[in-house]
Design a protein around this motif. Structure first.
Motif, PDB file in Angstrom:
ATOM      1  N   PRO C  90       0.852  -1.189   0.000  1.00  0.00           N
ATOM      2  CA  PRO C  90       0.000   0.000   0.000  1.00  0.00           C
ATOM      3  C   PRO C  90       0.888   1.239   0.000  1.00  0.00           C
ATOM      4  O   PRO C  90       1.964   1.238   0.616  1.00  0.00           O
ATOM      5  CB  PRO C  90      -0.761  -0.107   1.325  1.00  0.00           C
ATOM      6  N   ALA C 235      -5.082 -10.567  -3.036  1.00  0.00           N
ATOM      7  CA  ALA C 235      -4.417  -9.917  -1.896  1.00  0.00           C
ATOM      8  C   ALA C 235      -4.067  -8.475  -2.228  1.00  0.00           C
ATOM      9  O   ALA C 235      -4.264  -7.562  -1.411  1.00  0.00           O
ATOM     10  CB  ALA C 235      -3.158 -10.701  -1.509  1.00  0.00           C
ATOM     11  N   LEU C 236      -3.558  -8.244  -3.440  1.00  0.00           N
ATOM     12  CA  LEU C 236      -3.225  -6.876  -3.851  1.00  0.00           C
ATOM     13  C   LEU C 236      -4.471  -6.000  -3.917  1.00  0.00           C
ATOM     14  O   LEU C 236      -4.437  -4.818  -3.571  1.00  0.00           O
ATOM     15  CB  LEU C 236      -2.543  -6.885  -5.221  1.00  0.00           C
ATOM     16  N   LEU C 238      -7.095  -6.343  -2.093  1.00  0.00           N
ATOM     17  CA  LEU C 238      -7.524  -6.039  -0.730  1.00  0.00           C
ATOM     18  C   LEU C 238      -6.642  -4.968  -0.080  1.00  0.00           C
ATOM     19  O   LEU C 238      -7.128  -4.051   0.586  1.00  0.00           O
ATOM     20  CB  LEU C 238      -7.505  -7.284   0.153  1.00  0.00           C
ATOM     21  N   THR C 239      -5.327  -5.076  -0.274  1.00  0.00           N
ATOM     22  CA  THR C 239      -4.435  -4.134   0.424  1.00  0.00           C
ATOM     23  C   THR C 239      -4.272  -2.813  -0.324  1.00  0.00           C
ATOM     24  O   THR C 239      -3.947  -1.799   0.294  1.00  0.00           O
ATOM     25  CB  THR C 239      -3.039  -4.753   0.668  1.00  0.00           C
ATOM     26  N   SER C 246      -7.920   1.993   1.193  1.00  0.00           N
ATOM     27  CA  SER C 246      -7.923   0.527   1.081  1.00  0.00           C
ATOM     28  C   SER C 246      -8.106  -0.135   2.448  1.00  0.00           C
ATOM     29  O   SER C 246      -8.828  -1.127   2.572  1.00  0.00           O
ATOM     30  CB  SER C 246      -6.602   0.046   0.458  1.00  0.00           C
ATOM     31  N   GLY C 247      -7.439   0.404   3.457  1.00  0.00           N
ATOM     32  CA  GLY C 247      -7.547  -0.180   4.792  1.00  0.00           C
ATOM     33  C   GLY C 247      -8.979  -0.105   5.297  1.00  0.00           C
ATOM     34  O   GLY C 247      -9.513  -1.071   5.847  1.00  0.00           O
ATOM     35  N   ALA C 250     -11.168  -2.667   3.517  1.00  0.00           N
ATOM     36  CA  ALA C 250     -10.948  -4.025   4.054  1.00  0.00           C
ATOM     37  C   ALA C 250     -11.619  -4.171   5.415  1.00  0.00           C
ATOM     38  O   ALA C 250     -12.210  -5.206   5.732  1.00  0.00           O
ATOM     39  CB  ALA C 250      -9.449  -4.315   4.173  1.00  0.00           C
TER      40      ALA C 250
END
Lengths: 309, 309, 309, 309
Positions: C90, C235-236, C238-239, C246-247, C250
């Motif tokens: 990130p 995964a990318l 999500l982060t 992004s955080g 999630a």
């Protein structure tokens, strides 16, 4: 006061013998070809005396020293509107940093870092063909020196343009904030050509005389800028003329000066002298290593320092 | 040259009438009590003439102007080792910024931002009781002025300490990099007290005389610092004395100067004058709004500007 | 588990009635014309069920959602060499920030911020004509959807190119560090066209099915990427899929997803669903305001959350 | 699915033989004494199976893994008010960075970097004696493990406090923005003690069970946090649990996890397993080098990955 000719001769001898010469700029291929052995210096005093030593007749690429002339040209043509484009503060960053632009709405901190000089050049370039913009700057330099032979080194200009992606990054970034008015390509074209102007220290010292002389060109007696503007340009040179080594230069040398990655420095002792020095090897901050050393020695020897009572 | 007394009188009348006075510092409760209506100015010329106007007899908190005296004290006691702790470059950031410290190994850019002044004070404080450290700085100021009555405003010092978390942040951060040698609490104690020294413009202008005079105190004829150090301190004041408005101050006023958030500014015209001005309202960058304006008017009127031929 | 059709219908009704709709992106003139009243959503489940509600048949500009497809295309053609160009962290910064590039040698933090996506696109574009580069990405999207009608909105692509100075700044800046191999103009040409691909939520949900399905396209049974790459792309997403929000995404939604300034979001519930939502009004961080809200409601209603036991 | 005991045994054998073990944290003297040869791992599955290998009975300093327990404690006592103090975004910076605080009003990006954890601890500490604050966190950890013997390593706590200037810098800096309510010294006292809690991997894996189990402690059947909070804590661990290597960890391992500079990592496979691993050697970003490698191997071998369909 010591004899100027002798002082220059001593300094030049020491500089020629100096083993640690810095690194010649290599990010522009054409500049990387220049030998770090060169050293030249010219001083013109307020009473018209001119003294040179070393390679004072060898032309070099003035690079960022041109930022002074571009600023003068922009102030002549656009007046105080220049300061809507660029600030007057030291940047605290490297010459080609982009970080500050993002935080401050795309407005460069001062006209003597790359971003600021590109913004100033855009004022000169906008609404014209690139050759007209560079023509205006060349005409100013020729007028200041009385030397119509001064011109752009085409090979250097081409080399700058072919590798100038960082400057293109800065220019496009500023364009996105509305700080650049003209087509980015045109502005960069003028900018790359002004950086590639080739001059000797004799020519450069002549070009700087109006700044020691309250803005008046001693040849013609014409005011290039008002006395106030002359003082203010000198103030900018002192606070911002050596990128993130400006404070140290002021501390050690105490003179307004502007350096370029070609190894040239133009320094002004107001009311006393216009000084040009050239040695191609650079410090990590991108300023002539021996040029800076020579100016420190010269200012101490002659007592030229704006902070001297 | 115009008459100095008349010039100060005119400037003071204009400043007292000015409706826009800036904002008094409110992050130190004790400072927030001061009225923005105050304006005082004192000029002492190289030939010993002294002229004041306005509230020149009212003591104010010198705050960051004390950074000049702390630097002189540290140079006297530790010599060039001072420069291992702090740099000599404009920071390009606010007076209390911590960002640059993280990127540069905890070494402050210059002695005139908070972090740098704390690092300088630590040199004075380390190995001593806090009262000895502040004693050393007070003794210097008393010697420079010939006035043993100058002292610390205890209420301001207490107020600083009680609210100085940002400075405690800077000091601890530097300690983690090894830039602070002594116990953080002791160093901050000296720092908060030196900021709380109270002086009038008359006293402050007297304290600055050695800087207009190549380092020599005119009362005693003793050298406080060498001529070279005097020039170099002046260079630092010009490039770094007004935080991230230093470039603009040099551009407009052209004199080495140091401001404090108490509204005081000490400015030096080398070989010509030591000037102290006070008006508590501040610009967004934390410098006296009317003090800066007054210095611009004075420097233009008297022709005091280091970039003047 | 609640009925999917009913859930989508409820969510859509709420979203259409929502008074606070965010601001439509206006820095690309063509996007500014789109009404913030639109809302559409499509869900395709692992067992092949497809449900839509609202404006699921209206094409919109997928913008940064295309970064997922460009990454897949680059991984197919260049394999792990992609990660020499971009990181997997990130950025902690805005979608178009340049600050991090300067500090980290020009290498973008991840492939889902603008700089990273341009670096990825350069891998696809280099050595080809721009139309071949954009052709490769279009072919992938058509294959994933089984819909050969999907194409670039020429007016949007032209609008992007005419105003894309910030992206040109990023690209030139990276070029100066050697992160961009091809001519900057070509790479940007492909990038501006991929951003201008127009899709409906029905098409976009279909295009995302391989990511819920361990990398396998359900129509053909062919592996688009390996199961490991499918997990890693998720995964990318999500982060890094929502820039500096992004955080929070999630935290609230718990699903890998990629947003675009056209107002579209593609979200994946691995093994469960491929979800596309569209509403043009954006949050301050540049993500669809109602699209995010709808995904939070949907994930809670259906129990789709990668952190759910 | 492979046999868990055998998998752990294989991984442990490989890790013990690994020549490159990273560097043991040396900024806290007490931690520097630990041998990098240690490697221990414990897995507890959702059905209650527990398997360990290597040094699973050796206590180590949990350091930043304690940030998870402090967050849980603060959420229990202060609810959603926690999020007024800290954000939920990856910081893009090192674990002890202060830069982001200055730009964002002193509010840390997330509770898993030092600044954020100090702000969370301040919520627990404020209005109490330090021993009450650390008592609350210890009681939580003892309840989660059913092990009343877990305690603080006094030598480590003392070592942290004696050298914790960077954390003191962060805390004072936040205090200056009003993010810290209590006396800075008290808050730091609790923080340094929570970091110094000593646990074995067996104890740590037990403490993490509620996070694999939708928030319910399997021993008592009591909810420690709601299912939603359990998912959200997991999301934070995935996006922010490994400082500026969080993205890479999610990419390679795909599990929510929190690391500490003591070399411990707590990882959660929701609905499947609670995993604790310990090896003191660290990567440059401050995460256990072999612990990370072991988790990558384990997650691949067992198919534990939140992005797995």
């Amino acid at each position: 006061m010591p004899d100027l000719a002798e002082t220059l001769s001593d300094i030049t001898a020491r500089m020629l013998a100096e083993p640690e010469r810095g690194h010649v700029a290599d990010y522009i291929p054409e500049l990387a070809k220049v030998s770090p052995q060169h050293f030249g210096i010219t001083v013109i005093t307020a009473d018209g005396q001119e003294q040179s030593a070393g390679d004072a007749h060898v032309p070099f690429s003035i690079q960022s020293v041109s930022k002074v002339f571009a600023l003068v040209e922009a102030l002549q043509s656009h007046g105080e509107a220049v300061w809507a484009r660029v600030g007057r503060e030291p940047s605290g960053s490297a010459f080609n940093s982009i970080v500050q632009l993002e935080a401050e709405g795309g407005r460069p901190r001062n006209p003597f870092i790359n971003a600021g000089a590109i913004a100033v050049t855009d004022l000169i370039a906008a609404g014209h063909e690139p050759r007209e913009g560079i023509g205006a700057i060349l005409r100013l330099v020729r007028r200041l020196t009385g030397d119509p032979s001064i011109t752009v080194d085409g090979a250097v200009a081409y080399s700058e343009a072919a590798t100038g992606f960082r400057n293109a990054g800065l220019a496009n970034f500023m364009k996105s904030f509305g700080i650049i008015a003209g087509p980015v390509g045109n502005t960069l074209d003028v900018y790359f050509h002004q950086c590639a102007i080739a001059m000797t220290t004799r020519q450069l010292a002549r070009a700087g005389r109006f700044l020691m002389n309250a803005g008046v060109c001693p040849d013609s007696g014409n005011a290039i800028v008002t006395p106030e503007r002359s003082r203010r340009i000198a103030a900018l040179m002192l606070t911002c003329g050596h990128y993130d080594a400006s404070g140290d230069f002021a501390f050690k040398v105490g003179l307004p000066a502007k350096s370029g990655v070609g190894g040239g420095i133009l320094a002004i002792a107001p009311g006393q002298a216009s000084i040009a020095v050239w040695s191609p090897g650079l410090s990590p901050q991108g300023n002539s290593l021996l040029g800076t050393q020579a100016l420190e020695d010269l200012s101490r020897a002659m007592g030229w320092n704006v902070f001297q009572p």
